[in-house]
Design an enzyme around this catalytic site. Structure first.
Site, mmCIF file in Angstrom:
data_model
loop_
_atom_site.group_PDB
_atom_site.id
_atom_site.type_symbol
_atom_site.label_atom_id
_atom_site.label_comp_id
_atom_site.label_asym_id
_atom_site.label_seq_id
_atom_site.Cartn_x
_atom_site.Cartn_y
_atom_site.Cartn_z
ATOM 1 N N ARG A 121 30.110 -53.841 18.304
ATOM 2 C CA ARG A 121 28.716 -53.596 17.901
ATOM 3 C C ARG A 121 27.946 -53.000 19.079
ATOM 4 N NH1 ARG A 121 25.311 -57.517 18.369
ATOM 5 N NH2 ARG A 121 26.675 -59.121 17.496
ATOM 6 N N LYS A 153 25.075 -35.437 5.947
ATOM 7 C CA LYS A 153 24.904 -34.118 5.344
ATOM 8 C C LYS A 153 25.772 -33.087 6.069
ATOM 9 C CE LYS A 153 21.976 -36.659 3.113
ATOM 10 N NZ LYS A 153 20.573 -36.774 3.468
ATOM 11 N N ASP A 184 13.317 -34.568 12.376
ATOM 12 C CA ASP A 184 14.500 -34.788 11.549
ATOM 13 C C ASP A 184 15.147 -33.416 11.366
ATOM 14 O OD1 ASP A 184 16.293 -35.038 9.415
ATOM 15 O OD2 ASP A 184 15.134 -36.651 8.485
ATOM 16 N N TYR A 225 11.420 -36.554 3.818
ATOM 17 C CA TYR A 225 12.415 -37.130 2.910
ATOM 18 C C TYR A 225 11.866 -38.421 2.288
ATOM 19 C CZ TYR A 225 16.912 -39.342 1.744
ATOM 20 O OH TYR A 225 17.955 -39.966 1.119
HETATM 21 C C1 LIG Z 1 19.656 -37.826 3.588
HETATM 22 C C2 LIG Z 1 18.524 -37.681 4.534
HETATM 23 C C3 LIG Z 1 18.034 -38.754 5.279
HETATM 24 C C4 LIG Z 1 18.598 -40.156 5.122
HETATM 25 O O1 LIG Z 1 19.904 -40.227 5.556
HETATM 26 P P1 LIG Z 1 20.988 -41.259 4.950
HETATM 27 O O2 LIG Z 1 22.205 -40.919 5.732
HETATM 28 O O3 LIG Z 1 21.081 -41.025 3.493
HETATM 29 O O4 LIG Z 1 20.461 -42.637 5.261
HETATM 30 C C5 LIG Z 1 17.000 -38.528 6.152
HETATM 31 N N1 LIG Z 1 16.445 -37.309 6.280
HETATM 32 C C6 LIG Z 1 16.880 -36.250 5.576
HETATM 33 C C7 LIG Z 1 16.237 -34.930 5.770
HETATM 34 C C8 LIG Z 1 17.920 -36.397 4.679
HETATM 35 O O5 LIG Z 1 18.330 -35.340 3.951
#
Ligand SMILES: *Cc1c(COP(=O)(O)O)cnc(C)c1O
Length: 392
Positions: free
Chosen positions: A52, A201, A176, A104
């Site tokens: 961890r 993603k 982000d 998001y």
């Molecule tokens: C999918 C996404 C998130 C969240 O990520 P997870 O891996 O699903 O927790 C945050 N910001 C953006 C722009 C995303 O597309």
């Protein structure tokens, strides 16, 4: 690192943070699944004591992601949401965050329903006009949070201007960077202090991992994030870290192809008689086109378009597709389409959806790596189904 300084990002995608295993010479990094590590004596170890707190496979991923974003420090998490929550856990009760109004949905929910309970306030503002956006700054504003290109309308924000304005007020900017990836945009180079990713993603790119990461050059912040990672414990498994590292090896070629195909499809959709509007930063008519051309190396692989008609047509369109799956998420090798109004953005109150321009005819498309002609054919199948049915 063995890779010589000055290596290009395409090379770093493959090598950063990884070297042949000194024990065996294995070219591919071994996956270290061990939860604990033998110590020569109490507290005497090779840098790892409990997974961890730290794990060799995770450390390699963190080093690779940090290098790709031009950061000194990388901290990996079990999801993108866990990564952004970790950043907010470095704040204190009474702090205020200025947040872009089209972040998001999951990000909105963490601000609105999770950290709000602990006295962290947030204001959601349109960041496209930095001067007006900063009017919402307060004496206790400790962070500016933005996402660009945004979801689902792919609005583009000027990172450099926002970061400079925030820095003048002593406030760090977190970006982000999930939609752009470091292949297309490097926020730290533009003055941001923190980059957050959902590695779920494009970075992993194969729709088989949920993960996240934070990258920064701020050493004090990195120490606090490492502490949150260890203390709160939302860590990714070593196997998931390995999968993301493996995905990253093809990030450069994948992004190039995603952009190439998306550009062609966006241009085709823009001339399609059944399409009312196409949102794609690569099209000259897009509101963020000029900023995107300046701050991004390519307009990305996401396209959002509005078809004529509304809900019924959008649903029929999506049901008729045979190559493109109707699914949430994005950034994988396979193309995905979804209906923001009833899927990814359904949790927004209808009024907020309307205000943001998320209409019922809107379709969001994550352009995969399939043949561009096959994809156009599939989308045409959707249009035929949606508009050939007789109206009752
Ligand atoms: C999918 C996404 C998130 C969240 O990520 P997870 O891996 O699903 O927790 C945050 N910001 C953006 C722009 C995303 O597309």
């Amino acid at each position: 690192m063995r890779v010589p300084p000055g290596a290009s990002i395409e090379t770093l995608c493959i090598h950063a943070g990884q070297e042949p295993d000194p024990a065996s010479g294995a070219v591919m990094l071994p996956i270290v699944l061990s939860s604990t590590f033998a110590q020569d004596g109490p507290g005497v170890h090779k840098g790892f004591d409990y997974s961890r707190a730290g794990n060799p496979t995770r450390a390699a991923l963190e080093a690779c992601l940090a290098t790709l974003e031009g950061a000194q420090h990388g901290i990996a998490f079990g999801s993108g949401c866990a990564a952004l929550t970790a950043v907010l856990l470095t704040l204190r009760s009474g702090d205020h965050v200025l947040v872009g109004d089209d972040v998001y949905g999951g990000t909105f929910r963490i601000f609105d329903q999770v950290v709000a309970q602990f006295g962290i306030e947030s204001s959601f503002v349109d960041m496209s006009d930095p001067v007006r956006a900063f009017e919402a700054m307060r004496p206790n504003t400790r962070l500016v949070w933005i996402e660009t290109p945004s979801n689902p309308l792919l609005k583009v924000l000027d990172i450099e201007t926002l970061a400079a304005g925030a820095r003048a007020r002593g406030v760090p900017v977190a970006v982000d960077n999930t939609f752009a990836t470091p292949m297309l945009q490097r926020p730290l180079d533009l003055g941001a202090s923190i980059v957050v990713h959902s590695t779920t993603k494009y970075l992993n790119g194969h729709s088989d991992v949920v993960g996240g990461a934070v990258l920064t050059n701020d050493r004090a912040l990195a120490e606090r994030l490492h502490f949150v990672q260890k203390a709160a414990g939302s860590v990714p498994s070593p196997f998931d870290c390995y999968l993301v590292l493996r995905g990253l090896k093809t990030l450069a070629v994948r992004m190039k192809r995603h952009v190439e195909t998306a550009r062609g499809i966006a241009e085709w959709l823009a001339t399609h008689p059944r399409v009312a509007h196409v949102h794609y930063p690569g099209l000259p008519g897009h509101v963020g086109h000029a900023i995107a051309a300046r701050q991004m190396k390519g307009p990305g692989g996401m396209i959002t378009f509005e078809i004529e008609g509304a809900l019924a047509q959008a649903v029929t369109f999506l049901r008729a597709l045979r190559i493109v799956a109707c699914a949430e998420s994005l950034g994988g090798v396979e193309s995905l389409a979804e209906h923001p109004a009833t899927m990814t953005h359904a949790s927004l109150p209808p009024k907020a959806r309307q205000a943001l321009g998320i209409r019922d005819g809107l379709i969001r498309l994550s352009v995969g790596l399939e043949d561009a002609g096959d994809l156009r054919g599939d989308l045409e199948r959707g249009f035929r189904a949606a508009f050939e049915q007789t109206h009752v």
